[in-house]
Write a protein that holds these residues in place. Sequence first.
Motif, mmCIF file in Angstrom:
data_model
loop_
_atom_site.group_PDB
_atom_site.id
_atom_site.type_symbol
_atom_site.label_atom_id
_atom_site.label_comp_id
_atom_site.label_asym_id
_atom_site.label_seq_id
_atom_site.Cartn_x
_atom_site.Cartn_y
_atom_site.Cartn_z
ATOM 1 N N PRO A 66 0.819 -1.212 0.000
ATOM 2 C CA PRO A 66 0.000 0.000 0.000
ATOM 3 C C PRO A 66 0.855 1.266 0.000
ATOM 4 O O PRO A 66 1.966 1.277 0.521
ATOM 5 C CB PRO A 66 -0.801 -0.110 1.296
ATOM 6 N N THR A 67 0.335 2.313 -0.585
ATOM 7 C CA THR A 67 1.014 3.601 -0.536
ATOM 8 C C THR A 67 0.680 4.266 0.788
ATOM 9 O O THR A 67 -0.169 3.794 1.538
ATOM 10 C CB THR A 67 0.560 4.507 -1.693
ATOM 11 N N GLY A 68 1.330 5.367 1.076
ATOM 12 C CA GLY A 68 1.022 6.103 2.288
ATOM 13 C C GLY A 68 2.242 6.346 3.136
ATOM 14 O O GLY A 68 3.359 6.050 2.736
ATOM 15 N N PRO A 69 2.039 6.892 4.330
ATOM 16 C CA PRO A 69 3.171 7.230 5.195
ATOM 17 C C PRO A 69 3.799 5.989 5.833
ATOM 18 O O PRO A 69 3.094 5.087 6.281
ATOM 19 C CB PRO A 69 2.559 8.143 6.254
ATOM 20 N N TYR A 70 5.118 5.975 5.845
ATOM 21 C CA TYR A 70 5.904 4.905 6.457
ATOM 22 C C TYR A 70 6.988 5.534 7.315
ATOM 23 O O TYR A 70 7.532 6.587 6.966
ATOM 24 C CB TYR A 70 6.574 4.044 5.390
ATOM 25 N N GLU A 71 7.328 4.886 8.410
ATOM 26 C CA GLU A 71 8.427 5.337 9.269
ATOM 27 C C GLU A 71 9.665 4.532 8.937
ATOM 28 O O GLU A 71 9.610 3.309 8.789
ATOM 29 C CB GLU A 71 8.070 5.144 10.738
ATOM 30 N N TYR A 79 16.159 0.600 2.784
ATOM 31 C CA TYR A 79 15.644 0.972 4.105
ATOM 32 C C TYR A 79 14.643 -0.072 4.567
ATOM 33 O O TYR A 79 13.923 -0.648 3.760
ATOM 34 C CB TYR A 79 14.902 2.309 4.040
ATOM 35 N N ARG A 80 14.566 -0.272 5.876
ATOM 36 C CA ARG A 80 13.479 -1.056 6.462
ATOM 37 C C ARG A 80 12.473 -0.026 6.952
ATOM 38 O O ARG A 80 12.817 0.889 7.713
ATOM 39 C CB ARG A 80 13.974 -1.913 7.617
ATOM 40 N N VAL A 81 11.223 -0.147 6.494
ATOM 41 C CA VAL A 81 10.179 0.818 6.831
ATOM 42 C C VAL A 81 8.966 0.103 7.396
ATOM 43 O O VAL A 81 8.771 -1.095 7.196
ATOM 44 C CB VAL A 81 9.767 1.658 5.593
ATOM 45 N N LYS A 82 8.127 0.854 8.120
ATOM 46 C CA LYS A 82 6.930 0.293 8.757
ATOM 47 C C LYS A 82 5.785 1.274 8.614
ATOM 48 O O LYS A 82 5.926 2.457 8.860
ATOM 49 C CB LYS A 82 7.217 0.045 10.234
ATOM 50 N N SER A 83 4.651 0.736 8.205
ATOM 51 C CA SER A 83 3.428 1.526 8.121
ATOM 52 C C SER A 83 2.598 1.256 9.374
ATOM 53 O O SER A 83 2.582 0.134 9.890
ATOM 54 C CB SER A 83 2.630 1.120 6.883
ATOM 55 N N SER A 84 1.883 2.252 9.842
ATOM 56 C CA SER A 84 1.023 2.054 11.016
ATOM 57 C C SER A 84 -0.182 1.185 10.674
ATOM 58 O O SER A 84 -0.823 0.632 11.559
ATOM 59 C CB SER A 84 0.563 3.397 11.570
ATOM 60 N N GLU A 86 -0.016 -1.627 8.880
ATOM 61 C CA GLU A 86 0.413 -2.998 8.621
ATOM 62 C C GLU A 86 1.159 -3.577 9.813
ATOM 63 O O GLU A 86 1.742 -2.838 10.599
ATOM 64 C CB GLU A 86 1.363 -3.052 7.414
ATOM 65 N N ILE A 87 1.185 -4.886 9.902
ATOM 66 C CA ILE A 87 1.916 -5.571 10.967
ATOM 67 C C ILE A 87 3.381 -5.740 10.590
ATOM 68 O O ILE A 87 4.262 -5.606 11.424
ATOM 69 C CB ILE A 87 1.279 -6.947 11.255
ATOM 70 N N ASN A 88 3.649 -6.025 9.319
ATOM 71 C CA ASN A 88 4.998 -6.348 8.860
ATOM 72 C C ASN A 88 5.807 -5.115 8.492
ATOM 73 O O ASN A 88 5.260 -4.096 8.097
ATOM 74 C CB ASN A 88 4.926 -7.251 7.625
ATOM 75 N N ASP A 89 7.149 -5.263 8.605
ATOM 76 C CA ASP A 89 8.074 -4.272 8.068
ATOM 77 C C ASP A 89 8.281 -4.587 6.594
ATOM 78 O O ASP A 89 8.038 -5.702 6.152
ATOM 79 C CB ASP A 89 9.431 -4.359 8.764
ATOM 80 N N ARG A 90 8.772 -3.601 5.855
ATOM 81 C CA ARG A 90 9.096 -3.806 4.444
ATOM 82 C C ARG A 90 10.497 -3.282 4.183
ATOM 83 O O ARG A 90 10.948 -2.345 4.836
ATOM 84 C CB ARG A 90 8.123 -3.047 3.546
ATOM 85 N N VAL A 91 11.175 -3.874 3.215
ATOM 86 C CA VAL A 91 12.454 -3.365 2.744
ATOM 87 C C VAL A 91 12.194 -2.732 1.384
ATOM 88 O O VAL A 91 11.657 -3.376 0.489
ATOM 89 C CB VAL A 91 13.504 -4.494 2.642
ATOM 90 N N VAL A 92 12.548 -1.448 1.275
ATOM 91 C CA VAL A 92 12.292 -0.715 0.042
ATOM 92 C C VAL A 92 13.540 0.043 -0.384
ATOM 93 O O VAL A 92 14.409 0.350 0.432
ATOM 94 C CB VAL A 92 11.105 0.273 0.185
#
Length: 84
Positions: free
Chosen positions: A23-28, A42-47, A49-55
């Motif tokens: 999904p698009t949107g804000p990620y930390e 980077y490893r990022v996390k959306s509020s 989602e449960i999982n982190d993502r590497v982007v």
Amino acid sequence: MLHRYKVGQMLDLRSAPRHSNRPTGPYEVISCLPHDRGPVLYRVKSSSEINDRVVEETDLVPGATTKSAVAEGESFFSIAIDRR
């Protein structure tokens, strides 16, 4: 190559390829991943989602969520008072 973004920074994730569940949107930014060659990761996390993502760094863009209160003329002290 250095990382452009820092841990804790809120960024927008660009839209994903057509067949992606990202999904698009804000990620930390959770962490800046080490690299020797290739894209900056980077490893990022959306509020939402449960999982982190590497982007890749090219998938991240500063957005409306990156504006800080200090940039808008408020001080950290006034923010703390307002949140009480």
